[in-house]
Design a protein around this motif. Structure first.
Motif, PDB file in Angstrom:
ATOM      1  N   ALA A 272       0.784  -1.164   0.118  1.00 45.20           N
ATOM      2  CA  ALA A 272      -0.174  -0.005   0.113  1.00 45.20           C
ATOM      3  C   ALA A 272       0.767   1.139  -0.037  1.00 45.20           C
ATOM      4  N   VAL A 273       2.044   1.360   0.703  1.00 42.31           N
ATOM      5  CA  VAL A 273       2.784   2.466   0.960  1.00 42.31           C
ATOM      6  C   VAL A 273       3.379   3.040  -0.495  1.00 42.31           C
TER       7      VAL A 273
ATOM      8  N   LEU B  48       2.179   2.107  -3.303  1.00 40.75           N
ATOM      9  CA  LEU B  48       1.075   2.343  -4.091  1.00 40.75           C
ATOM     10  C   LEU B  48       0.498   3.699  -4.129  1.00 40.75           C
ATOM     11  N   VAL B  49       0.348   4.300  -2.924  1.00 43.43           N
ATOM     12  CA  VAL B  49      -0.125   5.490  -2.510  1.00 43.43           C
ATOM     13  C   VAL B  49       0.591   6.496  -3.006  1.00 43.43           C
ATOM     14  N   PHE B  50       1.992   6.162  -2.730  1.00 46.38           N
ATOM     15  CA  PHE B  50       2.997   7.433  -3.110  1.00 46.38           C
ATOM     16  C   PHE B  50       2.839   7.657  -4.919  1.00 46.38           C
TER      17      PHE B  50
ATOM     18  N   GLY C 221       0.500   6.673  -6.645  1.00 48.29           N
ATOM     19  CA  GLY C 221      -0.972   7.254  -7.008  1.00 48.29           C
ATOM     20  C   GLY C 221      -0.962   8.468  -7.087  1.00 48.29           C
ATOM     21  N   VAL C 222      -0.373   9.117  -5.714  1.00 47.17           N
ATOM     22  CA  VAL C 222      -0.584  10.863  -5.553  1.00 47.17           C
ATOM     23  C   VAL C 222       0.427  11.447  -6.322  1.00 47.17           C
TER      24      VAL C 222
ATOM     25  N   TRP D 150      -1.821  10.275 -10.742  1.00 43.87           N
ATOM     26  CA  TRP D 150      -2.921  11.485 -10.590  1.00 43.87           C
ATOM     27  C   TRP D 150      -2.485  12.715 -11.391  1.00 43.87           C
TER      28      TRP D 150
ATOM     29  N   ILE E 146      11.060   3.735  -0.901  1.00 51.65           N
ATOM     30  CA  ILE E 146       9.753   3.318  -1.839  1.00 51.65           C
ATOM     31  C   ILE E 146      10.242   2.306  -2.810  1.00 51.65           C
TER      32      ILE E 146
ATOM     33  N   LEU F 124      -5.210  16.178  -2.000  1.00 47.32           N
ATOM     34  CA  LEU F 124      -6.119  15.249  -1.076  1.00 47.32           C
ATOM     35  C   LEU F 124      -6.975  16.040  -0.229  1.00 47.32           C
TER      36      LEU F 124
END
Length: 513
Positions: free
Chosen positions: A33-34, A36-38, A40-41, A45, A377, A428
């Motif tokens: 998740a860590v 993927l969130v990085f 994604g943001v 995005w 990451i 966000l």
């Protein structure tokens, strides 16, 4: 019958056995998740927002731009040059870099540390500086002006090999230095010649690292910006330079969006082919935590790789750097240090906002933060991707996860930078404008550096025999201890190597910055 003590013990054991898999699932979910969130943001995005602006007209999706852009001969000419540049640059870098990896990482000799540092210098330089160095060498008034290569495809490829040579040497050498030499020694003892032992024993073991390096170099070559702008100009423009031109000069986001999608498709196909080829050749190896396989350099038997490496060091790397250094000491027709003295000022009429020395300090701080982010990451991604699940669905998920984090190298850095500017005013929903923060630049640079970190660490992690982890786990070691005692001693060198490469990427990154 069981007494109450036995019943309690059984219940406790059952509960711990049920809790362990749950904790393991949560741990792996966090590891995935860590990153993927990085991504994604700070990548998906911004890229989606910028491309969306180019493909949405009056609130409706408008795909007519694809027909307009793909229907012009110029677009396919750009695609052809981009692919040719990527393929030729990659093949040349591998052909020259593999002998260099052998000499610098498999052999011991005096001055080896200096030689390793020397080949890294081009990768630290901004791509524009690399272009200027070769332009000074190949221009009509330069030492090689008689060749007539200035402004040609050959000049661009030479500069790209100059820039990417250290990627091949360090990626392949990082695995090569840890290979157990006894397999090759056994082949020689059974009568195999040195070339045959290399082709049948060492080369298959190195193929995953070679393919990883090839994928990274191809992406660097296919998406090169500064080198192409300085040396190739409009005659040898690529998709990357066209995206910059359409975005910055013509403000045509529609065309830039279509080209970005086209570039992403080309990169995705290249990555898919690379991942497939690498997966077919990955195998567990007997890796050592130290350079046990290094041996003294023998000029008589190592003359061929030594000759290639020497020629590269002197002519491809040394000559452009020395020529650039000499140019910096010339003021008109005289030799002078005036150019270096001027680094402490803001230039005539205060053309710069800070001195070069102040900018250097800012660059070093920025590179440190970017390298730290990329290491964390990228390390998590490499750790997840290095696992070998038996389930076919899990294997496909890991392969997709791996490919996803290679995409930043294949998307225009200019696109990433503009995407940041239009999305990160209040990320966000937070009341914080990230665009005015000092973190924006190192984050952008880390996005570009993460794929390189993954590709440097992954071949080493994937080569570790999984039975070593299984034995440690069977003996009662928890997952964190397995990682600390099995993975860490072997991958420590690769982690250090990837940190240096991420730092170098940050120092030389131009487009997004």
């Amino acid at each position: 019958m069981l007494d109450s003590t036995d019943t309690s013990a059984a219940a406790s054991t059952s509960t711990s056995m049920a809790t362990a898999p749950a904790a393991r699932v949560l741990s792996w979910a966090a590891l995935v998740a860590v990153p993927l969130v990085f991504l994604g943001v700070f990548f998906l995005w911004p890229i989606t927002a910028l491309v969306g602006r180019g493909l949405v007209t009056d609130g409706a999706l408008d795909l007519s731009g694809f027909l307009d852009v793909l229907g012009t001969p110029r677009t396919w000419r750009l695609v052809g040059i981009t692919l040719a540049q990527g393929v030729v640059g990659s093949v040349a870098s591998l052909a020259l870099g593999i002998p260099g990896a052998y000499i610098l990482y498999r052999c011991n000799f005096r001055g080896r540390t200096f030689a390793r540092a020397l080949i890294t210098v081009p990768f630290v330089l901004p791509t524009v500086v690399v272009g200027v160095a070769f332009r000074a060498l190949l221009a009509t008034s330069g030492p090689l002006g008689f060749l007539g290569w200035d402004g040609t495809f050959t000049a661009v490829v030479l500069a790209l090999v100059f820039f990417n040579y250290s990627v091949v040497v360090r990626t392949v050498g990082g695995l090569w230095q840890q290979l157990d030499p006894r397999a090759e020694q056994a082949a020689r003892a059974l009568g195999a010649s040195a070339p045959r032992a290399f082709l049948t024993v060492t080369l298959p073991a190195l193929l995953p690292a070679i393919l990883s390096a090839a994928a990274v170099v191809f992406l660097f070559c296919a998406t090169a910006f500064g080198v192409v702008m300085v040396l190739g100009g409009q005659g040898y423009g690529t998709i990357e330079t066209e995206i910059w031109m359409q975005t910055v000069q013509f403000l045509d986001l529609r065309t830039a969006a279509v080209l970005s999608v086209l570039q992403l498709i080309v990169v995705s196909l290249a990555l898919a082919g690379s991942n497939w080829a690498r997966a077919k050749r990955e195998t567990a190896l007997n890796l050592q935590g130290a350079e046990v396989g290094a041996r003294p350099l023998r000029v008589r038997s190592d003359w061929a790789p030594l000759l290639v490496t020497g020629l590269v060091a002197v002519f491809l790397i040394g000559w452009p750097l020395v020529n650039l250094g000499l140019k910096s000491l010339r003021v008109g027709e005289t030799w002078s240090l005036a150019n270096y003295v001027a680094l402490g000022s803001t230039g005539g009429r205060n053309a710069l906002s800070v001195t070069v020395w102040e900018a250097t300090w800012i660059s070093l701080k920025t590179a440190f933060v970017a390298a730290l982010i990329a290491l964390v990451i990228g390390g998590l991604v490499a750790f997840v991707v290095s696992r070998r699940p038996r389930n076919r669905g899990a294997k496909r998920a890991i392969s997709a996860f791996d490919a996803l984090f290679m995409l930043p190298l294949g998307v225009s850095a200019v696109t990433v930078g503009f995407g940041f500017l239009i999305t990160l005013d209040r990320p966000l929903g937070l009341e914080f404008d990230l665009r005015s923060s000092g973190l924006l630049v190192p984050i952008a640079q880390a996005v570009v550096a993460i794929p390189l970190v993954v590709r440097t660490i992954l071949p080493v992690l994937r080569a570790i025999d999984p039975r070593q982890r299984e034995v440690a786990a069977t003996l009662g070691a928890p997952p964190w201890r397995v990682t600390a005692t099995v993975d860490w001693p072997i991958t420590a060198r690769a982690l250090g190597l990837s940190t240096g490469m991420a730092f170098a990427v940050s120092m030389g990154e131009f487009g997004a910055t």
